[in-house]
Design a protein around this motif. Structure first.
Motif, PDB file in Angstrom:
ATOM      1  N   SER A  90     -20.868 -24.331  37.788  1.00 55.40           N
ATOM      2  CA  SER A  90     -19.520 -24.073  38.282  1.00 55.40           C
ATOM      3  C   SER A  90     -19.121 -25.192  39.230  1.00 55.40           C
ATOM      4  O   SER A  90     -19.801 -25.422  40.247  1.00 55.40           O
ATOM      5  CB  SER A  90     -19.452 -22.729  39.014  1.00 55.40           C
ATOM      6  N   GLU A  91     -18.065 -25.883  38.872  1.00 56.46           N
ATOM      7  CA  GLU A  91     -17.493 -26.952  39.698  1.00 56.46           C
ATOM      8  C   GLU A  91     -18.517 -28.033  40.052  1.00 56.46           C
ATOM      9  O   GLU A  91     -18.427 -28.659  41.104  1.00 56.46           O
ATOM     10  CB  GLU A  91     -16.908 -26.357  40.991  1.00 56.46           C
ATOM     11  N   GLN A  92     -19.501 -28.250  39.169  1.00 60.96           N
ATOM     12  CA  GLN A  92     -20.564 -29.229  39.448  1.00 60.96           C
ATOM     13  C   GLN A  92     -21.205 -28.974  40.818  1.00 60.96           C
ATOM     14  O   GLN A  92     -21.684 -29.906  41.479  1.00 60.96           O
ATOM     15  CB  GLN A  92     -20.019 -30.663  39.372  1.00 60.96           C
ATOM     16  N   ARG A  93     -21.228 -27.716  41.209  1.00 59.74           N
ATOM     17  CA  ARG A  93     -21.708 -27.345  42.544  1.00 59.74           C
ATOM     18  C   ARG A  93     -22.820 -26.292  42.472  1.00 59.74           C
ATOM     19  O   ARG A  93     -23.751 -26.309  43.270  1.00 59.74           O
ATOM     20  CB  ARG A  93     -20.524 -26.808  43.339  1.00 59.74           C
ATOM     21  N   VAL A  94     -22.689 -25.369  41.523  1.00 61.85           N
ATOM     22  CA  VAL A  94     -23.629 -24.255  41.379  1.00 61.85           C
ATOM     23  C   VAL A  94     -24.244 -24.309  39.981  1.00 61.85           C
ATOM     24  O   VAL A  94     -23.533 -24.512  38.991  1.00 61.85           O
ATOM     25  CB  VAL A  94     -22.919 -22.898  41.561  1.00 61.85           C
ATOM     26  N   ALA A  95     -25.567 -24.119  39.895  1.00 60.70           N
ATOM     27  CA  ALA A  95     -26.275 -24.062  38.612  1.00 60.70           C
ATOM     28  C   ALA A  95     -27.046 -22.750  38.530  1.00 60.70           C
ATOM     29  O   ALA A  95     -27.702 -22.350  39.501  1.00 60.70           O
ATOM     30  CB  ALA A  95     -27.225 -25.244  38.464  1.00 60.70           C
ATOM     31  N   VAL A  96     -26.966 -22.087  37.375  1.00 59.15           N
ATOM     32  CA  VAL A  96     -27.568 -20.764  37.211  1.00 59.15           C
ATOM     33  C   VAL A  96     -28.241 -20.659  35.850  1.00 59.15           C
ATOM     34  O   VAL A  96     -27.686 -21.113  34.838  1.00 59.15           O
ATOM     35  CB  VAL A  96     -26.489 -19.647  37.315  1.00 59.15           C
ATOM     36  N   VAL A  97     -29.440 -20.054  35.827  1.00 55.46           N
ATOM     37  CA  VAL A  97     -30.029 -19.560  34.580  1.00 55.46           C
ATOM     38  C   VAL A  97     -30.251 -18.064  34.741  1.00 55.46           C
ATOM     39  O   VAL A  97     -30.461 -17.563  35.850  1.00 55.46           O
ATOM     40  CB  VAL A  97     -31.347 -20.271  34.218  1.00 55.46           C
ATOM     41  N   HIS A  98     -30.238 -17.352  33.605  1.00 55.89           N
ATOM     42  CA  HIS A  98     -30.160 -15.896  33.683  1.00 55.89           C
ATOM     43  C   HIS A  98     -30.838 -15.256  32.471  1.00 55.89           C
ATOM     44  O   HIS A  98     -30.599 -15.658  31.333  1.00 55.89           O
ATOM     45  CB  HIS A  98     -28.669 -15.502  33.732  1.00 55.89           C
ATOM     46  N   ASN A  99     -31.658 -14.267  32.735  1.00 53.37           N
ATOM     47  CA  ASN A  99     -32.138 -13.347  31.706  1.00 53.37           C
ATOM     48  C   ASN A  99     -31.496 -11.993  31.966  1.00 53.37           C
ATOM     49  O   ASN A  99     -31.385 -11.566  33.120  1.00 53.37           O
ATOM     50  CB  ASN A  99     -33.659 -13.173  31.763  1.00 53.37           C
TER      51      ASN A  99
END
Length: 508
Positions: A90-99
């Motif tokens: 998001s916005e090159q600011r937040v990175a997420v991986v998710h199960n």
């Protein structure tokens, strides 16, 4: 099934993330991706459809990072594609991986669209990334923003998150999907499966539902969603570093089929002390048992169905067996002094854990878990535990986990029979027969050549019918499940006694 690996270390973490993903390939997936901060502080993401090797081939050869997250995805929301592959930004600011599954993602997405956020994927996970980013400007620190975002989520998740503004922290969160912390020296890790981390550490912390963990390089802190700090025990993983090596076998399922004799023998050894069966179980408790309820899913459910025959025959105690997801949706009548038995290979089966939670106010005498993973949620939730000794099972179709579950369940049936005054001679005969099981399994495996000949004859058949009578009927159900899981051939089980030559069932 999706897989998560994350690392925060003084050394380059790219080889760790890649090796962790490769060790999770057995779970099945359709795409893979990595996001990290490179040595110039830039947030780099790369993802590809297909194998981990395909994704790795597209990484910059000079990429170096000290903090990052990685993922293998099995498509749920949205088809397999680069856009839908994790990590999500998001916005090159937040990175997420998710199960897991975010059940209210559509509602949250509509709200975020109104705030001006653009979505590049069809996934529920991208909603989490944008939701966290939207909270960052409203809170003094990133952890508070993440807590505010998570409080709005409904569903199940294991998350690994990093924020470019805080380049020395990874945040993990668990709710209904497994997540484990790996502890090193000057480095910490996250994964959805301990098998991904055993090459870099044997020290593990298994998070509970509702936990958040903040990972620095030199320390970590576990807290609850409300910010309350909690201590979780550090455990030493029993998995060997070569546990994901298939050795001389063509695939893991073949390897695990051939590991069954040793797994059965090891399980027997764990629960026999001379002539004493299941010595870890209190005999006073077993004498009080007047009924048994078994809850499980899939293969474990079939093992429970077999156990019903054994317990009722040997101990003369009534047994009911139910699929865990169905148990949650009704209010069963529970006789006094009923023992609840929950069976799960991984100890993380969501429906079984939810059913166990649902049962807590139901007045059971006690809860007994049968599980293959000592560090799992099931082992922590039950009053008593009987461990199987199958070792790591990687193949999609459970084999040695099933036979070791049956081993433990027959031992439990014998212990209950003993506690309820069954003839000693009959119990001894059961144990003597069980003692021969490992050798009998070896003899069956020695028939590989004959089995292959039969397999070649029927390999092109479009349908399969598995028949069984008595305790062999649940075995037939398990056989049909295995064929469907592995080949996608139509297969079903049928009770042999219900088939009548030329005579309609029930006709005079």
């Amino acid at each position: 099934m999706c897989g998560i690996v994350a690392a925060n270390a003084e050394r380059n973490i790219l080889p760790i993330l890649i090796d962790g993903l490769r060790r999770l390939e057995y779970r099945g997936y359709d795409s893979a991706g990595i996001a990290c901060l490179n040595d110039r502080g830039q947030l780099i993401k790369h993802a590809e459809v297909g194998k981990v090797a395909t994704m790795v081939a597209g990484l910059p050869v000079d990429l170096v990072g000290h903090i990052g997250i990685a993922h293998t995805r099995w498509a749920t929301h949205g088809a397999p594609s680069r856009e839908n592959a994790h990590p999500h930004l998001s916005e090159q600011r937040v990175a997420v991986v998710h199960n897991g599954i975010i059940e209210n993602h559509l509602e949250l997405k509509q709200s975020l669209l109104k705030k001006g956020y653009a979505f590049d994927s069809e996934t529920d996970t991208e909603v989490v990334a944008h939701l966290i980013e939207s909270e960052l400007d409203r809170h003094d620190d990133s952890l508070s923003a993440i807590r505010a975002a998570l409080s709005q989520l409904k569903g199940a998740y294991a998350l690994a998150i990093f924020i470019k503004d805080n380049p020395d922290r990874i945040i993990g969160a668990r709710q209904g999907s497994p997540l484990v912390v790996g502890i090193g020296v000057g480095e910490h890790f996250l994964a959805s499966d301990a098998a991904a981390l055993v090459p870099v550490t044997q020290q593990m912390v298994f998070l509970e539902d509702g936990d958040l963990v903040e990972l620095g390089r030199d320390a970590f802190q576990v807290s609850r969603l409300d910010g309350t700090a909690v201590d979780r025990p550090v455990r030493i993983s029993s998995l060997p570093a070569d546990s994901a090596d298939r050795g001389p076998y063509r695939h893991f399922m073949e390897k695990e089929i051939h590991e069954q004799p040793e797994a059965i023998a090891s399980t027997l050894e764990a629960h026999l002390d001379g002539t004493r069966v299941c010595p870890s179980l209190d005999r006073g408790l077993l004498k009080q048992v007047k009924a048994v309820h078994i809850i499980a899913c899939g293969t474990s459910y079939h093992a429970g169905l077999v156990a019903r025959y054994w317990i009722e025959k040997l101990a003369r105690i009534p047994v009911s067996v139910e699929i865990a997801s169905e148990y949650r949706n009704r209010r069963p009548a529970i006789p006094a002094n009923t023992l609840l038995v929950a069976i799960s290979q991984s100890g993380e089966t969501a429906d079984t854990l939810a059913a166990l939670k649902h049962s807590r106010e139901s007045g059971y005498l006690a809860t007994l878990g049968i599980c293959n993973v000592p560090e799992s949620a099931l082992t922590r939730a039950c009053d008593h535990i009987l461990m199987t000794r199958a070792g790591l099972e990687i193949g999609v179709a459970s084999t040695k986990a099933f036979t070791t579950q049956l081993t433990v369940l027959l031992l439990l049936a014998t212990a209950l029979a003993e506690a309820h005054g069954a003839p000693e001679k009959r119990n001894r005969e059961v144990l003597e027969a069980l003692g021969q099981a490992a050798q009998q399994a070896r003899e069956v495996l020695a028939m590989d050549g004959a089995v292959l000949e039969v397999a070649e004859e029927i390999a092109n058949k479009p349908h399969a019918l598995f028949l069984g009578r008595g305790e062999e009927y649940p075995i037939a159900m398990e056989g049909a499940l295995k064929l469907k899981e592995i080949s996608y051939i139509h297969a079903e089980a049928y009770a042999a006694g219900a088939i009548h030559s030329g005579v309609p069932y029930g006709a005079a």
